[in-house]
Design an enzyme around this catalytic site. Structure first.
Site, mmCIF file in Angstrom:
data_model
loop_
_atom_site.group_PDB
_atom_site.id
_atom_site.type_symbol
_atom_site.label_atom_id
_atom_site.label_comp_id
_atom_site.label_asym_id
_atom_site.label_seq_id
_atom_site.Cartn_x
_atom_site.Cartn_y
_atom_site.Cartn_z
ATOM 1 N N ALA A 17 0.827 -1.204 0.000
ATOM 2 C CA ALA A 17 0.000 0.000 0.000
ATOM 3 C C ALA A 17 0.861 1.253 0.000
ATOM 4 O O ALA A 17 0.515 2.271 0.577
ATOM 5 C CB ALA A 17 -0.922 -0.020 1.214
ATOM 6 N N GLY A 18 2.035 1.173 -0.666
ATOM 7 C CA GLY A 18 2.857 2.371 -0.861
ATOM 8 C C GLY A 18 2.419 3.064 -2.154
ATOM 9 O O GLY A 18 1.340 2.782 -2.698
ATOM 10 N N ALA A 20 3.350 2.670 -5.175
ATOM 11 C CA ALA A 20 3.127 1.776 -6.319
ATOM 12 C C ALA A 20 1.794 1.031 -6.186
ATOM 13 O O ALA A 20 0.997 0.988 -7.127
ATOM 14 C CB ALA A 20 4.277 0.783 -6.433
ATOM 15 N N GLY A 21 1.551 0.454 -4.993
ATOM 16 C CA GLY A 21 0.335 -0.331 -4.799
ATOM 17 C C GLY A 21 -0.916 0.521 -4.957
ATOM 18 O O GLY A 21 -1.865 0.146 -5.662
ATOM 19 N N PHE A 126 18.195 18.418 -8.325
ATOM 20 C CA PHE A 126 18.537 17.110 -7.770
ATOM 21 C C PHE A 126 19.701 16.577 -8.594
ATOM 22 O O PHE A 126 19.786 16.860 -9.803
ATOM 23 C CB PHE A 126 17.328 16.167 -7.903
ATOM 24 C CG PHE A 126 16.677 15.822 -6.602
ATOM 25 C CD1 PHE A 126 16.595 16.732 -5.569
ATOM 26 C CD2 PHE A 126 16.122 14.564 -6.401
ATOM 27 C CE1 PHE A 126 15.985 16.408 -4.369
ATOM 28 C CE2 PHE A 126 15.511 14.228 -5.210
ATOM 29 C CZ PHE A 126 15.441 15.148 -4.190
ATOM 30 N N ASP A 229 10.263 -8.868 0.673
ATOM 31 C CA ASP A 229 9.369 -10.042 0.722
ATOM 32 C C ASP A 229 8.862 -10.449 -0.662
ATOM 33 O O ASP A 229 8.778 -11.635 -0.975
ATOM 34 C CB ASP A 229 8.143 -9.772 1.609
ATOM 35 C CG ASP A 229 8.520 -9.370 3.021
ATOM 36 O OD1 ASP A 229 9.716 -9.312 3.331
ATOM 37 O OD2 ASP A 229 7.597 -9.105 3.819
ATOM 38 N N GLN A 248 21.816 1.231 -4.538
ATOM 39 C CA GLN A 248 22.270 2.612 -4.412
ATOM 40 C C GLN A 248 22.577 2.978 -2.965
ATOM 41 O O GLN A 248 21.766 2.726 -2.071
ATOM 42 C CB GLN A 248 21.188 3.552 -4.929
ATOM 43 C CG GLN A 248 21.593 5.003 -4.835
ATOM 44 C CD GLN A 248 20.609 5.886 -5.566
ATOM 45 O OE1 GLN A 248 19.600 6.283 -5.004
ATOM 46 N NE2 GLN A 248 20.874 6.176 -6.812
ATOM 47 N N HIS A 250 23.079 6.131 -0.670
ATOM 48 C CA HIS A 250 22.861 7.572 -0.654
ATOM 49 C C HIS A 250 24.040 8.185 0.091
ATOM 50 O O HIS A 250 24.395 7.715 1.172
ATOM 51 C CB HIS A 250 21.546 7.884 0.058
ATOM 52 C CG HIS A 250 21.064 9.272 -0.180
ATOM 53 N ND1 HIS A 250 21.715 10.370 0.316
ATOM 54 C CD2 HIS A 250 20.004 9.745 -0.882
ATOM 55 C CE1 HIS A 250 21.073 11.463 -0.062
ATOM 56 N NE2 HIS A 250 20.039 11.111 -0.795
ATOM 57 N N LEU A 260 18.303 9.133 6.465
ATOM 58 C CA LEU A 260 18.543 9.943 5.281
ATOM 59 C C LEU A 260 18.513 11.434 5.580
ATOM 60 O O LEU A 260 17.600 11.921 6.240
ATOM 61 C CB LEU A 260 17.459 9.639 4.244
ATOM 62 C CG LEU A 260 17.696 10.332 2.916
ATOM 63 C CD1 LEU A 260 18.734 9.584 2.121
ATOM 64 C CD2 LEU A 260 16.401 10.411 2.132
ATOM 65 N N GLU A 263 18.843 14.648 -0.404
ATOM 66 C CA GLU A 263 19.669 15.314 -1.407
ATOM 67 C C GLU A 263 19.262 16.781 -1.570
ATOM 68 O O GLU A 263 20.053 17.624 -1.993
ATOM 69 C CB GLU A 263 19.460 14.573 -2.727
ATOM 70 C CG GLU A 263 20.381 14.985 -3.813
ATOM 71 C CD GLU A 263 20.417 13.935 -4.917
ATOM 72 O OE1 GLU A 263 20.365 12.732 -4.608
ATOM 73 O OE2 GLU A 263 20.493 14.327 -6.079
ATOM 74 N N ARG A 294 24.600 9.999 -7.437
ATOM 75 C CA ARG A 294 24.829 9.486 -6.077
ATOM 76 C C ARG A 294 26.009 8.534 -5.977
ATOM 77 O O ARG A 294 26.726 8.526 -4.988
ATOM 78 C CB ARG A 294 23.560 8.795 -5.580
ATOM 79 C CG ARG A 294 22.477 9.797 -5.317
ATOM 80 C CD ARG A 294 21.189 9.162 -4.910
ATOM 81 N NE ARG A 294 20.227 10.233 -4.682
ATOM 82 C CZ ARG A 294 18.958 10.042 -4.399
ATOM 83 N NH1 ARG A 294 18.475 8.818 -4.304
ATOM 84 N NH2 ARG A 294 18.157 11.062 -4.196
ATOM 85 N N HIS A 367 20.295 2.646 0.262
ATOM 86 C CA HIS A 367 19.103 3.469 0.077
ATOM 87 C C HIS A 367 18.081 2.858 -0.862
ATOM 88 O O HIS A 367 16.882 2.915 -0.612
ATOM 89 C CB HIS A 367 19.563 4.834 -0.451
ATOM 90 C CG HIS A 367 18.477 5.841 -0.575
ATOM 91 N ND1 HIS A 367 17.644 6.156 0.480
ATOM 92 C CD2 HIS A 367 18.080 6.623 -1.610
ATOM 93 C CE1 HIS A 367 16.781 7.088 0.085
ATOM 94 N NE2 HIS A 367 17.013 7.365 -1.181
ATOM 95 N N GLU A 400 9.421 -0.294 -6.028
ATOM 96 C CA GLU A 400 10.813 -0.662 -5.758
ATOM 97 C C GLU A 400 11.062 -2.167 -5.813
ATOM 98 O O GLU A 400 12.186 -2.601 -6.038
ATOM 99 C CB GLU A 400 11.251 -0.071 -4.401
ATOM 100 C CG GLU A 400 12.758 -0.074 -4.281
ATOM 101 C CD GLU A 400 13.299 0.746 -3.127
ATOM 102 O OE1 GLU A 400 12.611 1.699 -2.688
ATOM 103 O OE2 GLU A 400 14.413 0.435 -2.677
ATOM 104 N N ARG A 411 19.965 4.933 -10.026
ATOM 105 C CA ARG A 411 18.830 5.794 -10.338
ATOM 106 C C ARG A 411 19.084 7.237 -9.927
ATOM 107 O O ARG A 411 19.827 7.503 -8.979
ATOM 108 C CB ARG A 411 17.563 5.270 -9.672
ATOM 109 C CG ARG A 411 17.332 5.854 -8.319
ATOM 110 C CD ARG A 411 15.957 5.637 -7.801
ATOM 111 N NE ARG A 411 15.960 5.722 -6.360
ATOM 112 C CZ ARG A 411 15.769 6.850 -5.671
ATOM 113 N NH1 ARG A 411 15.548 7.972 -6.297
ATOM 114 N NH2 ARG A 411 15.806 6.847 -4.361
ATOM 115 N N SER A 416 12.350 7.619 -8.399
ATOM 116 C CA SER A 416 11.721 6.376 -7.918
ATOM 117 C C SER A 416 10.267 6.596 -7.521
ATOM 118 O O SER A 416 9.428 5.729 -7.769
ATOM 119 C CB SER A 416 12.508 5.746 -6.780
ATOM 120 O OG SER A 416 12.602 6.632 -5.737
ATOM 121 N N LEU A 417 9.960 7.748 -6.933
ATOM 122 C CA LEU A 417 8.539 8.021 -6.689
ATOM 123 C C LEU A 417 7.813 8.071 -8.027
ATOM 124 O O LEU A 417 6.702 7.565 -8.178
ATOM 125 C CB LEU A 417 8.372 9.359 -5.961
ATOM 126 C CG LEU A 417 8.705 9.353 -4.475
ATOM 127 C CD1 LEU A 417 8.662 10.774 -3.923
ATOM 128 C CD2 LEU A 417 7.750 8.456 -3.696
#
Ligand code: FAD
Length: 612
Positions: A17-18, A20-21, A126, A229, A248, A250, A260, A263, A294, A367, A400, A411, A416-417
């Protein structure tokens, strides 16, 4: 024990449920249309809003051009170059082309981006993002102070709630079940952590969005749940994982914690300095300096440390001089409060320092996983069949845990977001199309596969709980007891830190593999729990997580050994050069550690040498 009954059936189950989900859910609903509401379930081992997406700080990349002229072709090029030419360019082209509409879509979903005076979304610099094909840095990362992930996660979640999506929160998916020929998905096995009940869930489609595996390392910016998982479940069913050797680091993890420091801190003017106060990035990347990619910055820090120019983290006076300073003193308190409140708070709370006057100790921290479950640009998972890609019907992955090939060997920040939201949505959309054309071909044999997997898992858990041992007493020496899951995780993390952090070589990796295969994996398989309760037994989920993680660790080491070159985030001191002749290829590693190779999709930009 008799086989479990199939208890639940869905059109699609989304695991995770991030960003992507939740994007996959919304993509699926959007493409299904109002008259065909599919039966969906989102399973998450955490409460949805605790997903790691919520900790993303700096921004999401898109060539909106709100601050200065920008062009998606430049974003596309930067992504390919940043990935050291191992990027699948068809995927990167989609990423750059569809980035603008993705960010505008997020804005319409409710993301409260920071704004310019003219009301447009603010953007910041960035590392690695440039205009005119590498000529100068460009402001491309859209941001919400330094809490972009929180904004995205809550907005997407609210959209899902508004559409009445069902969530099974704090359910742990332990097994993925494919058809015997491994060409089609059948369902999954999940444990309801509240009750300890084990469920067989049949679904026409499964979208895996389980996030990364940063917990392979002890020093990491990743939250505790990022234990790979989905990746280990894919390995266990006989699927391969792609480009796992690229992890990666960071450059700016806060000294002793690995937390973190975004950046964005360097984007706003932060500078790295060695023990003599020298701003050393000018020596390694004269053009982009502190905002170089990075991998370049992380290696520069390690090289300063190797030359004896590192500093000791004041919080660990007995420790090694393995940090450098991050100097934020030139950033005004007003900018700090408006644009970097999270960085400011992290430094004050966890290091007890004041960024307005103190130098901050930092070191590279694990990271992000560039590799993962291989997918097409529509999110379909594929496996190798006689060296050819074969799509597994009904199985998708995004975010991810997946590898669509946009990040190549490294990357860029903010990508990535974007990858999670954009390719998550595409996976959902292609799942909706699959559903539209779905023809039922349920066979008893296939149901048995799922039922058997469920009863095996039930039996294993029952055995674990019924033989739960008591925790060691005060007088008992801890060494006399087998390691528990947490201790094993710690040991694995230290081993991976020592072996793979920023750089590696064959000798170190072979010795780590030997320890992993002869000690850590057997220990993981023999782990026990001390708490016999089936309810909210965190020891049980930690045990399952570490059992999966050691499999991923083995595949990471095998893939890193097989790639006898240095590229992007992988720096091998025994093969310090990039070798396009032999290794301009993706690795695909299976659970036995065999590595196969697949060509990179080159569309517009032929590989250039480093520094082009
Ligand atoms: C501190 C930090 C800062 C970052 N900052 C940025 C940034 O500024 N910009 C950027 O582009 N990227 C950033 N990233 C990277 C980016 O946030 C992540 O790559 C991205 O959010 C991953 O999204 P995801 O949906 O794939 O996974 P996650 O958000 O990690 O979600 C994973 C989901 O899977 C579920 N899950 C996992 N295993 C199971 C299981 N066995 N059973 C059931 N559910 C399971 C979890 O409950 C969770 O809901 C940052 C990452 C970190 C760690």
């Amino acid at each position: 024990m008799s086989p479990a009954q199939i208890e639940q059936e869905y059109d699609a189950v989304i695991v995770g449920a991030g960003a992507a989900g939740l994007s996959a859910v919304l993509g699926l609903l959007e493409r299904s249309g109002p008259n065909h509401k599919p039966k969906l379930l989102v399973i998450s081992k955490l409460q949805a809003l605790r997903s790691h997406t919520g900790s993303a700080e700096g921004g999401i990349a898109a060539s909106l051009g709100n601050e200065e002229h920008d062009d998606w072709h430049w974003h596309y090029f930067d992504t390919v170059k940043g990935g050291d030419w191992l990027v699948d360019q068809d995927a990167a082209k989609i990423l750059a082309q569809e980035a603008r509409q993705t960010v505008i879509g997020l804005e319409h979903s409710g993301v409260a981006f920071s704004r310019r005076d003219n009301g447009h979304i603010s953007q910041r610099k960035f590392g690695g993002h440039t205009s005119e094909y590498g000529a100068q840095p460009v402001k491309r990362a859209a941001y919400a102070a330094d809490r972009i992930g929180h904004q995205i996660l809550t907005s997407l979640w609210q959209q899902c709630l508004a559409q009445g999506v069902s969530f099974a929160e704090e359910w742990y998916v332990s097994d993925l079940v494919l058809s015997p020929a491994r060409d089609r998905v059948e369902g999954l096995v999940a444990i309801d952590m509240h009750s300890g009940n084990v469920h067989a869930v049949r679904s026409k489609q499964i979208i895996l969005c389980t996030g990364g595996a940063g917990r392979l390392f002890h020093t990491t910016s990743n939250s505790w749940d990022l234990t790979g998982d989905g990746m280990s479940a894919a390995l266990c069913t006989g699927l391969e994982l792609k480009d796992l050797e690229f992890i990666q680091f960071h450059p700016t993890g806060l000294g002793h914690t690995g937390f973190l420091l975004s950046e964005a801190a360097r984007g706003e003017g932060g500078i790295l300095r060695n023990s003599k106060g020298h701003a050393f990035m000018a020596d390694y990347a004269p053009e982009h300096r502190d905002l170089a990619a990075r991998d370049v910055v992380s290696r520069a820090i390690m090289s300063q440390v190797d030359q004896g120019l590192g500093i000791v983290d004041p919080a660990e006076p007995e420790g090694r001089a393995d940090c450098v300073w991050l100097d934020l003193t030139s950033i005004s308190p007003k900018t700090m409060a408006a644009k970097l409140p999270q960085v400011d708070e992290t430094i004050r709370m966890y290091a007890g320092l004041d960024p307005a006057v103190d130098l901050i100790p930092v070191k590279p921290t694990a990271h992000y996983m560039m590799g993962g479950i291989p997918t097409t640009t529509d999110g379909q998972v594929y496996r190798l069949n006689d060296g050819e890609r074969q799509v597994v019907e009904g199985l998708y992955a995004a975010g991810e845990c997946a590898c669509v090939g946009v990040h190549g060997a490294n990357r860029l920040g903010g990508n990535s977001l974007l990858d999670a939201c954009l390719f998550g949505r595409r996976a959902g959309q292609s799942a909706a199309e699959y559903l539209h054309n779905y023809t039922e071909s349920k066979s008893e044999l296939q149901e048995l596969e799922l039922a058997q997997a469920c009863s095996n898992r039930r039996e294993y858990i029952q055995e674990l709980l019924s033989s739960a041992s008591k925790p060691p007493t005060a007088s008992e020496s801890p060494a006399s007891r087998a390691l528990n899951a947490y201790q094993l995780l710690e040991r694995l993390g230290q081993l991976m830190d020592e072996t793979l952090s920023v750089r590696c070589n064959a000798e170190g990796m072979e010795s780590a593999l030997s320890e992993l295969e002869h000690e850590i994996i057997p220990t993981a398989q023999a782990l026990q729990v001390s708490d016999p309760s089936p309810r909210l037994n965190q020891e049980l989920s930690a045990l399952l997580e570490v059992q999966g993680l050691v499999q991923v660790a083995q595949a990471v080491l095998k893939a890193s050994l097989a790639r006898q070159e240095s590229r992007g985030s992988l720096y091998r001191s025994d093969y310090p050069k990039r070798d396009d002749e032999h290794f301009l290829q993706h690795s695909l590693t299976n659970r036995n550690g065999q590595v196969d190779w697949q060509p990179v999709h080159i569309v517009d930009f032929p590989p250039k040498t480093r520094g082009y």
